[in-house]
Design a protein around this motif. Structure first.
Motif, PDB file in Angstrom:
ATOM      1  N   ALA A 268       3.512   0.258 -11.579  1.00  0.00           N
ATOM      2  CA  ALA A 268       2.306   0.508 -10.794  1.00  0.00           C
ATOM      3  C   ALA A 268       1.308  -0.628 -10.955  1.00  0.00           C
ATOM      4  CB  ALA A 268       1.674   1.829 -11.205  1.00  0.00           C
ATOM      5  N   VAL A 269       1.190  -1.169 -12.158  1.00  0.00           N
ATOM      6  CA  VAL A 269       0.254  -2.272 -12.395  1.00  0.00           C
ATOM      7  C   VAL A 269       0.709  -3.532 -11.681  1.00  0.00           C
ATOM      8  CG1 VAL A 269      -0.601  -3.827 -14.196  1.00  0.00           C
ATOM      9  CG2 VAL A 269      -0.639  -1.373 -14.565  1.00  0.00           C
ATOM     10  N   HIS A 270       2.003  -3.784 -11.684  1.00  0.00           N
ATOM     11  CA  HIS A 270       2.522  -4.996 -11.061  1.00  0.00           C
ATOM     12  C   HIS A 270       2.722  -4.848  -9.556  1.00  0.00           C
ATOM     13  CE1 HIS A 270       2.888  -7.036 -14.816  1.00  0.00           C
ATOM     14  NE2 HIS A 270       3.658  -6.074 -15.320  1.00  0.00           N
ATOM     15  N   GLY A 271       2.451  -3.686  -9.019  1.00  0.00           N
ATOM     16  CA  GLY A 271       2.560  -3.487  -7.577  1.00  0.00           C
ATOM     17  C   GLY A 271       3.952  -3.182  -7.103  1.00  0.00           C
TER      18      GLY A 271
ATOM     19  N   ILE B 237      -0.455  -0.038  -5.888  1.00  0.00           N
ATOM     20  CA  ILE B 237      -1.863  -0.311  -6.138  1.00  0.00           C
ATOM     21  C   ILE B 237      -2.038  -1.802  -6.318  1.00  0.00           C
ATOM     22  CG2 ILE B 237      -3.771   0.094  -7.721  1.00  0.00           C
ATOM     23  CD1 ILE B 237      -2.348   2.710  -8.488  1.00  0.00           C
ATOM     24  N   ASP B 238      -2.993  -2.378  -5.614  1.00  0.00           N
ATOM     25  CA  ASP B 238      -3.257  -3.802  -5.720  1.00  0.00           C
ATOM     26  C   ASP B 238      -4.355  -4.004  -6.754  1.00  0.00           C
ATOM     27  OD1 ASP B 238      -3.359  -6.486  -5.403  1.00  0.00           O
ATOM     28  OD2 ASP B 238      -4.318  -6.464  -3.430  1.00  0.00           O
ATOM     29  N   MET B 239      -3.966  -4.407  -7.957  1.00  0.00           N
ATOM     30  CA  MET B 239      -4.925  -4.585  -9.039  1.00  0.00           C
ATOM     31  C   MET B 239      -5.612  -5.947  -8.972  1.00  0.00           C
ATOM     32  SD  MET B 239      -4.830  -1.774 -10.638  1.00  0.00           S
ATOM     33  CE  MET B 239      -5.551  -2.032 -12.236  1.00  0.00           C
ATOM     34  N   THR B 240      -5.107  -6.861  -8.132  1.00  0.00           N
ATOM     35  CA  THR B 240      -5.708  -8.186  -8.042  1.00  0.00           C
ATOM     36  C   THR B 240      -6.870  -8.218  -7.069  1.00  0.00           C
ATOM     37  OG1 THR B 240      -4.141  -8.832  -6.316  1.00  0.00           O
ATOM     38  CG2 THR B 240      -3.525  -9.275  -8.615  1.00  0.00           C
ATOM     39  N   LYS B 241      -6.979  -7.218  -6.212  1.00  0.00           N
ATOM     40  CA  LYS B 241      -8.049  -7.171  -5.217  1.00  0.00           C
ATOM     41  C   LYS B 241      -9.369  -6.811  -5.885  1.00  0.00           C
ATOM     42  CE  LYS B 241      -9.516  -4.298  -1.446  1.00  0.00           C
ATOM     43  NZ  LYS B 241      -9.209  -3.134  -0.683  1.00  0.00           N
ATOM     44  N   LYS B 242     -10.396  -7.625  -5.639  1.00  0.00           N
ATOM     45  CA  LYS B 242     -11.712  -7.355  -6.202  1.00  0.00           C
ATOM     46  C   LYS B 242     -12.420  -6.333  -5.336  1.00  0.00           C
ATOM     47  CE  LYS B 242     -12.131 -11.683  -8.477  1.00  0.00           C
ATOM     48  NZ  LYS B 242     -12.988 -12.475  -9.222  1.00  0.00           N
ATOM     49  N   PRO B 243     -13.222  -5.458  -5.961  1.00  0.00           N
ATOM     50  CA  PRO B 243     -13.912  -4.444  -5.171  1.00  0.00           C
ATOM     51  C   PRO B 243     -14.986  -5.071  -4.282  1.00  0.00           C
ATOM     52  CG  PRO B 243     -14.566  -4.334  -7.479  1.00  0.00           C
ATOM     53  CD  PRO B 243     -13.472  -5.339  -7.376  1.00  0.00           C
ATOM     54  N   GLU B 244     -15.157  -4.450  -3.138  1.00  0.00           N
ATOM     55  CA  GLU B 244     -16.189  -4.894  -2.208  1.00  0.00           C
ATOM     56  C   GLU B 244     -17.561  -4.535  -2.765  1.00  0.00           C
ATOM     57  OE1 GLU B 244     -15.564  -6.427   0.753  1.00  0.00           O
ATOM     58  OE2 GLU B 244     -13.423  -6.427   0.293  1.00  0.00           O
ATOM     59  N   ALA B 245     -18.592  -5.175  -2.249  1.00  0.00           N
ATOM     60  CA  ALA B 245     -19.949  -4.925  -2.733  1.00  0.00           C
ATOM     61  C   ALA B 245     -20.385  -3.507  -2.417  1.00  0.00           C
ATOM     62  CB  ALA B 245     -20.922  -5.935  -2.124  1.00  0.00           C
ATOM     63  N   ASP B 246     -20.013  -2.961  -1.251  1.00  0.00           N
ATOM     64  CA  ASP B 246     -20.435  -1.623  -0.894  1.00  0.00           C
ATOM     65  C   ASP B 246     -19.489  -0.551  -1.452  1.00  0.00           C
ATOM     66  OD1 ASP B 246     -19.236  -3.381   1.002  1.00  0.00           O
ATOM     67  OD2 ASP B 246     -19.031  -1.734   2.411  1.00  0.00           O
ATOM     68  N   ASP B 247     -18.414  -0.945  -2.172  1.00  0.00           N
ATOM     69  CA  ASP B 247     -17.541   0.012  -2.828  1.00  0.00           C
ATOM     70  C   ASP B 247     -18.126   0.509  -4.147  1.00  0.00           C
ATOM     71  OD1 ASP B 247     -15.759  -0.171  -0.816  1.00  0.00           O
ATOM     72  OD2 ASP B 247     -14.307  -1.415  -1.898  1.00  0.00           O
ATOM     73  N   ARG B 248     -19.063  -0.236  -4.706  1.00  0.00           N
ATOM     74  CA  ARG B 248     -19.644   0.134  -5.996  1.00  0.00           C
ATOM     75  C   ARG B 248     -20.687   1.224  -5.815  1.00  0.00           C
ATOM     76  NH1 ARG B 248     -20.550  -5.982  -7.974  1.00  0.00           N
ATOM     77  NH2 ARG B 248     -18.384  -6.453  -8.403  1.00  0.00           N
ATOM     78  N   PRO B 249     -20.801   2.093  -6.808  1.00  0.00           N
ATOM     79  CA  PRO B 249     -21.842   3.118  -6.725  1.00  0.00           C
ATOM     80  C   PRO B 249     -23.219   2.490  -6.935  1.00  0.00           C
ATOM     81  CG  PRO B 249     -20.671   3.269  -8.803  1.00  0.00           C
ATOM     82  CD  PRO B 249     -19.956   2.252  -7.970  1.00  0.00           C
ATOM     83  N   PRO B 250     -24.257   3.133  -6.449  1.00  0.00           N
ATOM     84  CA  PRO B 250     -25.600   2.546  -6.614  1.00  0.00           C
ATOM     85  C   PRO B 250     -26.001   2.556  -8.088  1.00  0.00           C
ATOM     86  CG  PRO B 250     -25.730   4.743  -5.674  1.00  0.00           C
ATOM     87  CD  PRO B 250     -24.284   4.366  -5.699  1.00  0.00           C
TER      88      PRO B 250
END
Length: 149
Positions: free
Chosen positions: A103-106, A130-143
């Protein structure tokens, strides 16, 4: 008591005792040591008997060796009232770790390919991997909540 003392250590102790105490005093020292060990054993046995008497009849099968954690766990694992053997035999750590690594290695593992594609339909993207290399988007983070920290 002295199960882990080898022949070389025993010879070294005897030579050291002869050098420290001398051949004249060594028999007296050995008698004193054996008398002390005998008294300690008698004291220990009387203390065990006192504890057994104080515990009462409901603890008549109590063994002091059960206080050792290894002995206690071995006895509990042999006693299968809780079904621990079934749980232990049903858990395959290597298989679980391989699934996590896949799962970690995709990659999709053989055992989870049939079960994860049906169960993970809406929550994941890309067929269960699951793509673990993809960085989260700015609006994906909680406030950020300054009062919570």
């Amino acid at each position: 008591m002295f199960n882990d003392i080898g022949a070389l250590e025993l010879v070294t102790l005897v030579v050291l005792a002869v050098l420290v105490f001398g051949p004249e005093k060594l028999p007296k020292v050995i008698q004193d040591v054996t008398r002390t060990i005998r008294k300690i054993r008698e004291f220990s046995e009387s203390a065990k008997q006192d504890i057994r008497q104080e515990l009462g009849p409901e603890f008549k099968d109590f063994e002091f060796e059960d206080l050792n954690p290894k002995t206690f766990m071995r006895k509990q694992l042999d006693n299968d009232d809780l079904g621990l053997k079934e749980i232990r035999n049903g858990f395959d750590l290597k298989k679980e770790m391989a699934e996590v690594a896949d799962a970690v290695h995709g990659r999709e593992s053989e055992s989870s390919s049939g079960s994860s594609s049906g169960a993970s339909g809406s929550g994941s993207s890309g067929g269960g991997s699951i793509d673990m290399t993809k960085k989260p988007e700015a609006d994906d983070r909680p406030p950020f909540d300054a009062d919570a920290t």
